[in-house]
Design a protein around this motif. Structure first.
Motif, PDB file in Angstrom:
ATOM      1  N   LEU A 202       0.807  -1.214   0.000  1.00 42.99           N
ATOM      2  CA  LEU A 202       0.000   0.000   0.000  1.00 42.99           C
ATOM      3  C   LEU A 202       0.845   1.272   0.000  1.00 42.99           C
ATOM      4  O   LEU A 202       0.327   2.346  -0.297  1.00 42.99           O
ATOM      5  CB  LEU A 202      -0.932   0.012   1.217  1.00 42.99           C
ATOM      6  CG  LEU A 202      -2.103  -0.967   1.184  1.00 42.99           C
ATOM      7  CD1 LEU A 202      -2.827  -0.984   2.528  1.00 42.99           C
ATOM      8  CD2 LEU A 202      -3.080  -0.612   0.071  1.00 42.99           C
ATOM      9  N   VAL A 203       2.103   1.177   0.343  1.00 40.64           N
ATOM     10  CA  VAL A 203       2.928   2.381   0.494  1.00 40.64           C
ATOM     11  C   VAL A 203       4.145   2.403  -0.429  1.00 40.64           C
ATOM     12  O   VAL A 203       4.410   3.395  -1.119  1.00 40.64           O
ATOM     13  CB  VAL A 203       3.385   2.550   1.962  1.00 40.64           C
ATOM     14  CG1 VAL A 203       4.296   3.762   2.090  1.00 40.64           C
ATOM     15  CG2 VAL A 203       2.189   2.680   2.882  1.00 40.64           C
ATOM     16  N   ALA A 204       4.889   1.305  -0.463  1.00 40.75           N
ATOM     17  CA  ALA A 204       6.191   1.312  -1.153  1.00 40.75           C
ATOM     18  C   ALA A 204       6.116   1.665  -2.638  1.00 40.75           C
ATOM     19  O   ALA A 204       6.897   2.511  -3.102  1.00 40.75           O
ATOM     20  CB  ALA A 204       6.873  -0.041  -0.955  1.00 40.75           C
ATOM     21  N   PRO A 205       5.219   1.077  -3.437  1.00 38.12           N
ATOM     22  CA  PRO A 205       5.228   1.401  -4.873  1.00 38.12           C
ATOM     23  C   PRO A 205       5.010   2.886  -5.150  1.00 38.12           C
ATOM     24  O   PRO A 205       5.707   3.479  -5.986  1.00 38.12           O
ATOM     25  CB  PRO A 205       4.076   0.555  -5.438  1.00 38.12           C
ATOM     26  CG  PRO A 205       3.920  -0.565  -4.471  1.00 38.12           C
ATOM     27  CD  PRO A 205       4.227   0.023  -3.139  1.00 38.12           C
ATOM     28  N   GLY A 206       4.051   3.494  -4.463  1.00 40.39           N
ATOM     29  CA  GLY A 206       3.794   4.915  -4.653  1.00 40.39           C
ATOM     30  C   GLY A 206       4.948   5.777  -4.192  1.00 40.39           C
ATOM     31  O   GLY A 206       5.271   6.793  -4.821  1.00 40.39           O
ATOM     32  N   ALA A 207       5.574   5.392  -3.081  1.00 35.02           N
ATOM     33  CA  ALA A 207       6.710   6.159  -2.562  1.00 35.02           C
ATOM     34  C   ALA A 207       7.883   6.116  -3.535  1.00 35.02           C
ATOM     35  O   ALA A 207       8.553   7.123  -3.769  1.00 35.02           O
ATOM     36  CB  ALA A 207       7.125   5.609  -1.198  1.00 35.02           C
ATOM     37  N   ILE A 208       8.129   4.944  -4.123  1.00 32.76           N
ATOM     38  CA  ILE A 208       9.223   4.817  -5.095  1.00 32.76           C
ATOM     39  C   ILE A 208       8.932   5.651  -6.334  1.00 32.76           C
ATOM     40  O   ILE A 208       9.791   6.396  -6.827  1.00 32.76           O
ATOM     41  CB  ILE A 208       9.423   3.341  -5.475  1.00 32.76           C
ATOM     42  CG1 ILE A 208       9.835   2.524  -4.253  1.00 32.76           C
ATOM     43  CG2 ILE A 208      10.474   3.205  -6.584  1.00 32.76           C
ATOM     44  CD1 ILE A 208       9.750   1.028  -4.452  1.00 32.76           C
ATOM     45  N   ALA A 209       7.696   5.532  -6.843  1.00 30.66           N
ATOM     46  CA  ALA A 209       7.316   6.284  -8.051  1.00 30.66           C
ATOM     47  C   ALA A 209       7.370   7.784  -7.796  1.00 30.66           C
ATOM     48  O   ALA A 209       7.749   8.566  -8.684  1.00 30.66           O
ATOM     49  CB  ALA A 209       5.913   5.875  -8.492  1.00 30.66           C
ATOM     50  N   PHE A 210       7.023   8.213  -6.583  1.00 27.12           N
ATOM     51  CA  PHE A 210       7.049   9.633  -6.228  1.00 27.12           C
ATOM     52  C   PHE A 210       8.464  10.197  -6.321  1.00 27.12           C
ATOM     53  O   PHE A 210       8.658  11.359  -6.675  1.00 27.12           O
ATOM     54  CB  PHE A 210       6.497   9.809  -4.811  1.00 27.12           C
ATOM     55  CG  PHE A 210       6.437  11.236  -4.348  1.00 27.12           C
ATOM     56  CD1 PHE A 210       5.434  12.076  -4.785  1.00 27.12           C
ATOM     57  CD2 PHE A 210       7.386  11.729  -3.468  1.00 27.12           C
ATOM     58  CE1 PHE A 210       5.377  13.400  -4.356  1.00 27.12           C
ATOM     59  CE2 PHE A 210       7.347  13.043  -3.038  1.00 27.12           C
ATOM     60  CZ  PHE A 210       6.336  13.879  -3.492  1.00 27.12           C
ATOM     61  N   LEU A 211       9.445   9.362  -6.002  1.00 27.86           N
ATOM     62  CA  LEU A 211      10.844   9.799  -6.070  1.00 27.86           C
ATOM     63  C   LEU A 211      11.377   9.832  -7.499  1.00 27.86           C
ATOM     64  O   LEU A 211      12.385  10.482  -7.775  1.00 27.86           O
ATOM     65  CB  LEU A 211      11.726   8.865  -5.231  1.00 27.86           C
ATOM     66  CG  LEU A 211      11.550   8.939  -3.715  1.00 27.86           C
ATOM     67  CD1 LEU A 211      12.349   7.830  -3.041  1.00 27.86           C
ATOM     68  CD2 LEU A 211      11.976  10.301  -3.179  1.00 27.86           C
ATOM     69  N   ALA A 255      14.577  -2.360  -1.390  1.00 28.42           N
ATOM     70  CA  ALA A 255      15.803  -2.096  -2.143  1.00 28.42           C
ATOM     71  C   ALA A 255      15.539  -1.092  -3.261  1.00 28.42           C
ATOM     72  O   ALA A 255      16.362  -0.195  -3.520  1.00 28.42           O
ATOM     73  CB  ALA A 255      16.348  -3.396  -2.721  1.00 28.42           C
ATOM     74  N   ALA A 256      14.377  -1.219  -3.921  1.00 25.57           N
ATOM     75  CA  ALA A 256      14.018  -0.276  -4.988  1.00 25.57           C
ATOM     76  C   ALA A 256      13.828   1.130  -4.427  1.00 25.57           C
ATOM     77  O   ALA A 256      14.221   2.121  -5.067  1.00 25.57           O
ATOM     78  CB  ALA A 256      12.743  -0.741  -5.686  1.00 25.57           C
ATOM     79  N   PHE A 257      13.246   1.222  -3.220  1.00 23.96           N
ATOM     80  CA  PHE A 257      13.056   2.540  -2.599  1.00 23.96           C
ATOM     81  C   PHE A 257      14.407   3.183  -2.279  1.00 23.96           C
ATOM     82  O   PHE A 257      14.605   4.380  -2.521  1.00 23.96           O
ATOM     83  CB  PHE A 257      12.224   2.418  -1.322  1.00 23.96           C
ATOM     84  CG  PHE A 257      12.059   3.707  -0.584  1.00 23.96           C
ATOM     85  CD1 PHE A 257      11.100   4.637  -0.982  1.00 23.96           C
ATOM     86  CD2 PHE A 257      12.870   4.015   0.498  1.00 23.96           C
ATOM     87  CE1 PHE A 257      10.956   5.841  -0.316  1.00 23.96           C
ATOM     88  CE2 PHE A 257      12.730   5.216   1.171  1.00 23.96           C
ATOM     89  CZ  PHE A 257      11.772   6.138   0.757  1.00 23.96           C
TER      90      PHE A 257
END
Length: 273
Positions: A202-211, A255-257
């Motif tokens: 719920l959090v990691a994909p959006g956080a990575i894309a935001f960066l 790791a992606a983040f």
């Protein structure tokens, strides 16, 4: 060939299928949670579904129904306390979700169940059946369709709630609709990744894309892609590492983040210098 071994086992194929089914709606929803600052709300709902799961087991109804109702009850209770007290929302969420999670643990220890607590907390991706795939698939289609249809309204609601209200949007309906969608995604993720690890989806994909981007449309596609690729690679790698699929997926997202964060810092330094 050795690289194709995971695809020769039906349970591995099913694990990849259900992880991708979760990844698409979770990736979409993740962008709105990150922009709205609702990451803790996702965490709260994912933990608060446990008593609903236990009650559903006792009543003999699908666990997903109990989980969804408990998630909505948590969201409603949080909203009521937030509107009728001086306590800040994040504090309220911390108290409510930890209280409901504790209640669920106590209830679970008082019943005789053939459902192992570890499967509820951390998922059982390698033990899913056809019914689990159908439930997750239906939820994924419904959530994805809703997010695709209302994404502009939800975007304005996430950025500026007052402006959304001034333009005549049903802010309260959007608010509780978003909470309902969070609960549905948690239900979809319950069987595969469990209560504890659902928050990562719920959090990691959006956080990575935001960066990685400043354009919201691109952010949506990146988030879905990151969640999907991490899910497939995580399940695939877990076969050779002899590890559980869900934690492996979460490690890949982490790791992606870290990589996206370091890249964002490098880009910022280059722009300044």
């Amino acid at each position: 060939m050795e690289w194709s071994l995971p695809f020769q086992f039906p349970f591995m194929v099913n694990a990849m299928l259900i992880s991708v089914m979760i990844a698409v709606p979770a990736g979409l929803l993740s962008c709105f949670l990150v922009l709205k600052g609702w990451s803790l709300m996702g965490d709260a709902i994912s933990h608060a579904v446990l008593p609903g799961v236990v009650l559903a087991y006792i009543a003999g109804i699908p666990l997903g129904i109990g989980a969804f109702l408990a998630g909505m009850a948590c969201a409603g209770l949080t909203g009521f306390i937030d509107e009728n007290s001086r306590v800040k929302r994040d504090t309220v969420m911390g108290v409510v979700f930890s209280g409901m999670f504790g209640l669920g643990i106590v209830m679970y220890t008082k019943i005789e169940s053939d459902v192992h607590l570890d499967h509820i907390l951390f998922g059982n991706m390698l033990g899913i059946g056809t019914a689990d795939l159908w439930q997750t698939g239906v939820i994924a289609v419904v959530v994805t369709a809703l997010m695709a249809f209302f994404w502009r309204d939800l975007l304005l609601h996430a950025f500026d709630e007052q402006q959304a209200r001034a333009q005549g949007l049903p802010v309260r309906a959007l608010h509780f609709g978003l909470l309902a969608v969070i609960s549905l995604v948690v239900v979809a993720a319950l069987t595969a990744v469990g209560i504890i690890l659902a928050i990562a989806f719920l959090v990691a994909p959006g956080a990575i894309a935001f960066l990685l981007t400043k354009r919201f449309g691109v952010m949506l596609w990146l988030s879905m892609g990151i969640a999907t690729v991490s899910s497939v690679l995580g399940v695939y790698a877990s076969f050779f590492l002899d590890s559980a699929p869900a934690p492996t997926i979460v490690l890949l997202m982490t790791a992606a983040f870290v990589a996206a964060f370091l890249n964002a810092r490098r880009v910022a330094r280059r722009a300044m210098g």
